[in-house]
Design a protein around this motif. Structure first.
Motif, PDB file in Angstrom:
ATOM      1  N   GLU A 119     -83.881  15.154   1.225  1.00  0.00           N
ATOM      2  CA  GLU A 119     -82.766  14.772   0.367  1.00  0.00           C
ATOM      3  C   GLU A 119     -81.516  15.571   0.705  1.00  0.00           C
ATOM      4  O   GLU A 119     -81.587  16.707   1.191  1.00  0.00           O
ATOM      5  CB  GLU A 119     -83.124  14.977  -1.106  1.00  0.00           C
ATOM      6  CG  GLU A 119     -84.197  14.020  -1.606  1.00  0.00           C
ATOM      7  CD  GLU A 119     -84.446  14.142  -3.093  1.00  0.00           C
ATOM      8  OE1 GLU A 119     -84.821  13.136  -3.711  1.00  0.00           O
ATOM      9  OE2 GLU A 119     -84.237  15.262  -3.638  1.00  0.00           O
ATOM     10  N   LEU A 160     -81.203   6.169  -2.673  1.00  0.00           N
ATOM     11  CA  LEU A 160     -79.929   6.590  -3.250  1.00  0.00           C
ATOM     12  C   LEU A 160     -80.147   6.857  -4.732  1.00  0.00           C
ATOM     13  O   LEU A 160     -80.510   5.941  -5.485  1.00  0.00           O
ATOM     14  CB  LEU A 160     -78.866   5.506  -3.036  1.00  0.00           C
ATOM     15  CG  LEU A 160     -77.428   5.880  -3.437  1.00  0.00           C
ATOM     16  CD1 LEU A 160     -76.961   7.113  -2.665  1.00  0.00           C
ATOM     17  CD2 LEU A 160     -76.491   4.710  -3.197  1.00  0.00           C
ATOM     18  N   ASP A 161     -79.988   8.129  -5.113  1.00  0.00           N
ATOM     19  CA  ASP A 161     -80.230   8.563  -6.493  1.00  0.00           C
ATOM     20  C   ASP A 161     -81.639   8.182  -6.961  1.00  0.00           C
ATOM     21  O   ASP A 161     -81.847   7.729  -8.098  1.00  0.00           O
ATOM     22  CB  ASP A 161     -79.185   7.978  -7.443  1.00  0.00           C
ATOM     23  CG  ASP A 161     -77.790   8.512  -7.151  1.00  0.00           C
ATOM     24  OD1 ASP A 161     -77.696   9.606  -6.547  1.00  0.00           O
ATOM     25  OD2 ASP A 161     -76.806   7.846  -7.507  1.00  0.00           O
ATOM     26  N   GLY A 174     -73.000   7.876  -4.395  1.00  0.00           N
ATOM     27  CA  GLY A 174     -74.127   8.333  -5.171  1.00  0.00           C
ATOM     28  C   GLY A 174     -74.131   9.845  -5.268  1.00  0.00           C
ATOM     29  O   GLY A 174     -73.232  10.529  -4.745  1.00  0.00           O
ATOM     30  N   SER A 175     -75.140  10.378  -5.958  1.00  0.00           N
ATOM     31  CA  SER A 175     -75.254  11.833  -6.117  1.00  0.00           C
ATOM     32  C   SER A 175     -76.192  12.446  -5.070  1.00  0.00           C
ATOM     33  O   SER A 175     -75.950  13.553  -4.590  1.00  0.00           O
ATOM     34  CB  SER A 175     -75.785  12.158  -7.522  1.00  0.00           C
ATOM     35  OG  SER A 175     -74.911  11.680  -8.516  1.00  0.00           O
ATOM     36  N   THR A 176     -77.272  11.716  -4.724  1.00  0.00           N
ATOM     37  CA  THR A 176     -78.268  12.249  -3.791  1.00  0.00           C
ATOM     38  C   THR A 176     -78.721  11.140  -2.850  1.00  0.00           C
ATOM     39  O   THR A 176     -79.070  10.039  -3.285  1.00  0.00           O
ATOM     40  CB  THR A 176     -79.498  12.790  -4.542  1.00  0.00           C
ATOM     41  OG1 THR A 176     -79.078  13.769  -5.494  1.00  0.00           O
ATOM     42  CG2 THR A 176     -80.471  13.444  -3.573  1.00  0.00           C
TER      43      THR A 176
END
Length: 438
Positions: A119, A160-161, A174-176
């Motif tokens: 990740e 994605l997230d 996205g965040s992650t």
């Protein structure tokens, strides 16, 4: 008989490195690929010509009974070397070509599947080439930690997230960002023994492929691989399974039970030799009983009896009642593994049987009952030039190895990285870096 240039002492490491370099050059010119299936009951070599926009065309075939192998692993190097050389030389003679390397299967080694996710936290910008490169760097670092026993690494897709997304997430926010990876590990000793064996035969290894993966490539259609299917390769010494979904193999496993164990059960239960037991299994065996089995009487030669005309006479139902429990046990073990890893639904609505031991009468019907979904026996496809004698399920793995050799990398990470590398030269990459970072 002339001297076999492959026979003799094993080559040095430098020799094998030089051979591999020479092979890479000659292979590009000739378009030849070679597959070697080393199994408990047989060794098979296919030589094929790679043809653009066409399936591989087999031009050389060699196969013979195995020696020196037990439960898919090498037990006697000298005996195994003899049969490998015989199969390779026969294929070379038929093809009129000499090969210097092969793509080879691994039947033993107890392969184990693992799933990993790498990740990367994201900023406020959309996902770009830099993020893909960083994920690739994390994957490479994970591979370096994994050690020599890692045999396959299959990128399954981006996340994605935490939610699966398209094959190429570039341009999204996205965040992650994550990447799911499927690892196949195996024991180190069988790999080293296989490398030693082929080194003694003066053959370089292009790639080592676990048997169920190879079999699945030739036994399944592209739609089956995409929508989900479970391949069970039934060999003489081992039975292995591969689950395909989304076009990729997502799980593999193997158990040390196969057709040879059924033969031994028959020999013990009916007090006859292994050769006669194998013949009875092939001619009269079945995975399921029928109403007429009690009326059909079989003559069974007695083991160790000097009088060749001395037989026991038993109903066919007795033979089948020896065979069926072993097959049920085999399918139960595989079913338990699929359930344990939550793959019963992901593995699709079909069970595809292949391998030499899958040729037993009514075995697909038994699999249908055990797994409660449609089951069928598959023959190899995707290659041309197969002789009738080598077109059965027993040769799915060898045909699949050829397909593996010509298969282009179609995993999402490889495609994304290829796109990045093609996006420009040194200055193009430098410009992309500035664009992504400033």
């Amino acid at each position: 008989m002339g001297h076999d240039p492959r026979a003799g002492s094993p080559p040095s490491n430098n020799f094998r490195i030089i051979q591999s370099i020479k092979l890479a050059r000659s292979k590009t010119r000739s378009g030849l690929i070679a597959a070697l299936d080393i199994g408990t009951s047989k060794v098979c070599c296919f030589i094929a010509r790679r043809e653009k926009d066409h399936p591989p065309k087999i031009i050389g075939i060699g196969h013979n009974m195995s020696k020196g192998l037990q439960s898919g692993s090498i037990a006697n190097l000298d005996a195994a070397q003899e049969v490998v050389l015989a199969a390779v030389n026969a294929a070379e003679k038929m093809a009129g070509q000499t090969i210097e390397s092969v793509i080879v299967n691994l039947s033993g080694g107890r392969p184990e599947s693992e799933t990993h996710t790498v990740e990367l936290p994201l900023g406020s910008r959309p996902i770009g080439n830099l993020e893909i490169r960083k994920l690739n760097d994390q994957k490479e670092a994970l591979l370096r930690q994994a050690g020599d026993e890692l045999i396959h690494t299959v990128p399954l897709g981006f996340r994605l997230d935490g939610a699966s997304t398209m094959n190429d997430p570039r341009g999204m926010y996205g965040s992650t960002l994550g990447l799911d990876l499927h690892f196949v590990r195996t024991q180190t000793a069988p790999l080293r023994n296989l490398d030693t064996l082929l080194g003694r035969c003066h053959l370089a290894i292009e790639e080592t492929v676990v048997t169920p993966l190879a079999s699945g490539l030739s036994a399944l259609t592209p739609d089956q691989r995409d929508l989900g299917a479970t391949v069970i390769d039934m060999g003489a010494g081992t039975t292995s399974v591969a689950v395909f979904n989304g076009g990729q193999v997502i799980y593999t496993a193997s158990i040390p039970v196969g057709g040879a164990h059924v033969t031994r059960d028959i020999a013990y239960g009916l007090n006859t030799s292994l050769n006669h037991a194998e013949r009875m299994k092939t001619l009269h065996g079945s995975a399921l009983t029928s109403p007429s089995d009690d009326q059909e009487i079989l003559a069974v030669p007695i083991i160790g009896d000097e009088d060749e005309n001395n037989f026991n006479h038993v109903p066919r139902s007795m033979l089948i009642n020896i065979i069926k429990p072993r097959l049920e046990e085999t399918f139960e073990l595989i079913r338990d593994q699929l359930e344990e890893h939550g793959l019963t639904q992901i593995g699709g609505r079909s069970i595809v049987l292949t391998g030499g031991a899958s040729q037993l009468n009514a075995i697909a019907d038994l699999a249908n009952q055990m797994f409660e979904r449609p089951a069928s026996v598959a023959h190899p496809h995707g290659v041309t030039g197969l002789a009738e004698a080598t077109a059965g399920p027993a040769f799915s793995a060898c045909a699949g190895l050829l397909l593996r050799a010509v298969e282009q990398g179609n995993d999402p990470l490889s495609e994304a990285m290829a796109s990045i590398h093609q996006s420009g030269g040194r200055w193009g990459r430098l410009g992309a870096w500035f664009k992504e970072n400033f």
